[in-house]
Write a protein that holds these residues in place. Structure first.
Motif, mmCIF file in Angstrom:
data_model
loop_
_atom_site.group_PDB
_atom_site.id
_atom_site.type_symbol
_atom_site.label_atom_id
_atom_site.label_comp_id
_atom_site.label_asym_id
_atom_site.label_seq_id
_atom_site.Cartn_x
_atom_site.Cartn_y
_atom_site.Cartn_z
ATOM 1 N N UNK A 105 0.812 -1.220 0.000
ATOM 2 C CA UNK A 105 0.000 0.000 0.000
ATOM 3 C C UNK A 105 0.845 1.271 0.000
ATOM 4 N N UNK A 106 1.835 1.325 0.853
ATOM 5 C CA UNK A 106 2.568 2.565 1.073
ATOM 6 C C UNK A 106 3.689 2.694 0.054
ATOM 7 N N UNK A 107 3.362 3.348 -1.021
ATOM 8 C CA UNK A 107 4.263 3.506 -2.164
ATOM 9 C C UNK A 107 4.252 4.966 -2.574
ATOM 10 N N UNK A 166 -1.675 4.515 10.345
ATOM 11 C CA UNK A 166 -2.901 5.260 10.044
ATOM 12 C C UNK A 166 -2.570 6.544 9.280
ATOM 13 N N UNK A 167 -1.475 7.201 9.646
ATOM 14 C CA UNK A 167 -1.064 8.417 8.949
ATOM 15 C C UNK A 167 -0.706 8.120 7.495
ATOM 16 N N UNK A 168 -0.022 7.010 7.267
ATOM 17 C CA UNK A 168 0.323 6.620 5.897
ATOM 18 C C UNK A 168 -0.926 6.302 5.084
ATOM 19 N N UNK A 169 -1.918 5.704 5.732
ATOM 20 C CA UNK A 169 -3.184 5.462 5.041
ATOM 21 C C UNK A 169 -3.825 6.776 4.602
ATOM 22 N N UNK A 170 -3.790 7.759 5.488
ATOM 23 C CA UNK A 170 -4.391 9.057 5.176
ATOM 24 C C UNK A 170 -3.712 9.713 3.979
ATOM 25 N N UNK A 171 -2.405 9.545 3.856
ATOM 26 C CA UNK A 171 -1.679 10.160 2.733
ATOM 27 C C UNK A 171 -2.080 9.550 1.397
ATOM 28 N N UNK A 172 -2.610 8.323 1.405
ATOM 29 C CA UNK A 172 -2.999 7.667 0.154
ATOM 30 C C UNK A 172 -4.273 8.258 -0.439
#
Length: 475
Positions: A105-107, A166-172
């Motif tokens: 996910x975090x790309x 959770x912060x990385x999810x928000x950036x997506x």
């Protein structure tokens, strides 16, 4: 004669002992078999997770399509295993599983393929949506994460789904692919619902995104999805509202009417605002003043949306706010009456008449003059026949409400126009006098040009001319 001796059979006690020993042996073998099977399944699951950690870009020619298909198959197997599992996953499974989800996910998101242009399209059209090439894998990864959040105990997941996760999810939410943003919305909202210990942090993080969008970048593809999450959150607020939530309305939701791209998320924004006003009608005054403060000057599409939003807010507003809001609200509507855009003018003229009467009646003397002036200007100058016809209908309605007041407003408007015309005539006459004096001074043979005069004399003449002009204008 010999006696025949019979061999005694096995005693019942001995048979029971043999049976128990054989049963214990079978149980031990079955236990070892089940343990071996469980160990084998665990190793197979870890192997599947490890393989799914491999990343395919779908843009690199050396990548094998068969390997891509194999990863998709293993992801589906993993999803099925998590769905079918009736027991919570152990820590030795959760840790590599979260690592795999993070790797997929975090790309780094690619740069925007489209400049962030104001969308004049309907809500079901997304002109800036760019499909993600890896979506066939990402879709299953999001399903796995969603199922994990639903099935597992939040306390056991807390160490694995940290605040940074959770912060990385928000950036997506910056992704241009609307399918990914929709999946993100479901996952993020589910985390907010179950992970109660993260709620304050998640609200603050979303607020930071909104504020950065409003005051710095005005570029973000996921504002609509984040507002949808907030709509559900606001719906669960209890009355009376906390100060924190009122500040969110005042400092975030109301300023979100300002950006040029508001059309892209206005439906979700209007829902959030209406939820606040329905819970505490007194907040309608804050909303109306804020919308009027951010009213667009040349964006007709935004004007149409805001007129509709104001109409809905006025229906739920606290009646005590009517008198305070009557003049600014009706002044803006009067400006919309006379808009050169016929859609804006017609939308303002067909505004909810019943609510219009309620608002106008609270400050009749102040409001009537503004509205009548706008209507009369429309009847004289507006180019659209449809607008003039609607204006005539509104005029008849107002004349029926208070004929004497309408006639009084007409007389005041005529007097004001007459005074303005007289002031314009006098201003032109004064300038004509100044021009004649300047022309006469230029043709006088005794006139000395500024270039021929000493510096001190030149300054004196300039001051004298300025005083003459000022005295003439004052007369």
């Amino acid at each position: 004669m010999g006696v025949e001796r019979k061999t005694p059979g096995a005693s019942p006690r001995r048979k029971t002992l043999e049976y128990l020993l054989s049963l214990d042996s079978n149980n031990s073998n079955n236990s070892r078999s089940r343990q071996s099977s469980f160990q084998s399944e665990r190793e197979e699951l870890l192997s599947t997770i490890s393989y799914c950690t491999r990343i395919f870009t779908f843009n690199d020619p050396p990548e094998s399509p068969s390997q891509q298909d194999l990863k998709k198959l293993k992801l589906n197997q993993l999803l099925f295993t998590i769905r079918a599992s009736k027991q919570p996953l152990s820590g030795e499974i959760l840790q590599p599983l979260i690592t795999m989800l993070s790797a997929n996910l975090f790309r780094p998101l690619p740069p925007s393929a489209h400049p962030f242009i104001i969308s004049d399209f309907p809500d079901d059209e997304d002109p800036v949506s760019a499909p993600e090439p890896t979506w066939s894998h990402l879709q299953i990864v999001y399903d796995i994460l969603l199922r994990l959040v639903i099935n597992e105990d939040p306390k056991s997941l807390r160490d694995h789904l940290s605040q940074s996760f959770v912060t990385n999810l928000l950036s997506l939410f910056q992704s241009e692919d609307s399918r990914e943003r929709d999946s993100l919305k479901n996952v993020y909202h589910r985390i907010y619902s179950k992970f109660t210990f993260y709620r304050s942090f998640m609200r603050k993080s979303m607020n930071d995104v909104f504020l950065h969008f409003i005051y710095e970048s005005e570029r973000h593809h996921g504002i609509g999805e984040l507002l949808e999450i907030w709509g559900s959150i606001i719906n669960g607020f209890t009355v009376p509202l906390k100060k924190e939530h009122k500040l969110f309305l005042q400092r975030v939701l109301v300023p979100l009417h300002k950006p040029k791209g508001m059309q892209a998320y206005h439906r979700q924004l209007a829902y959030c605002v209406s939820q606040f006003v329905q819970k505490e009608p007194v907040l309608g005054g804050v909303v109306v003043r804020g919308i009027l403060r951010f009213w667009p000057l040349i964006n007709c599409q935004k004007e149409l949306l805001l007129i509709g939003e104001l109409e809905e807010i006025v229906e739920n507003i606290d009646p005590e706010q009517y008198r305070k809001l009557a003049l600014p609200l009706c002044t803006q509507m009067a400006k919309c009456f006379t808009s050169c855009n016929s859609q804006v003018a017609e939308r303002a003229l067909v505004w909810n008449n019943e609510q219009f009467r309620k608002v106008a009646s609270q400050a009749m003397e102040e409001v009537f003059r503004v509205i009548v002036e706008g209507l009369e200007n429309n009847l004289k100058w507006h180019w659209s026949k449809g607008v003039r016809q609607l204006t005539e209908n509104i005029k008849m309605m107002l004349e029926e409400m208070d004929p004497s007041l309408y006639a009084k407003c007409l007389r005041e408007i005529e007097i004001q126009e007459s005074e303005a015309l007289q002031e314009e005539i006098e201003r032109k006459q004064k300038w004509e006098t100044i021009e004649r004096m300047a022309a006469a001074a230029g043709t006088n043979p005794n006139h000395i040009t500024l270039q021929q005069q000493p510096r001190c004399l030149s300054v004196s003449i300039k001051k004298a001319n300025a005083q003459i002009c000022a005295s003439m204008l004052a007369q």
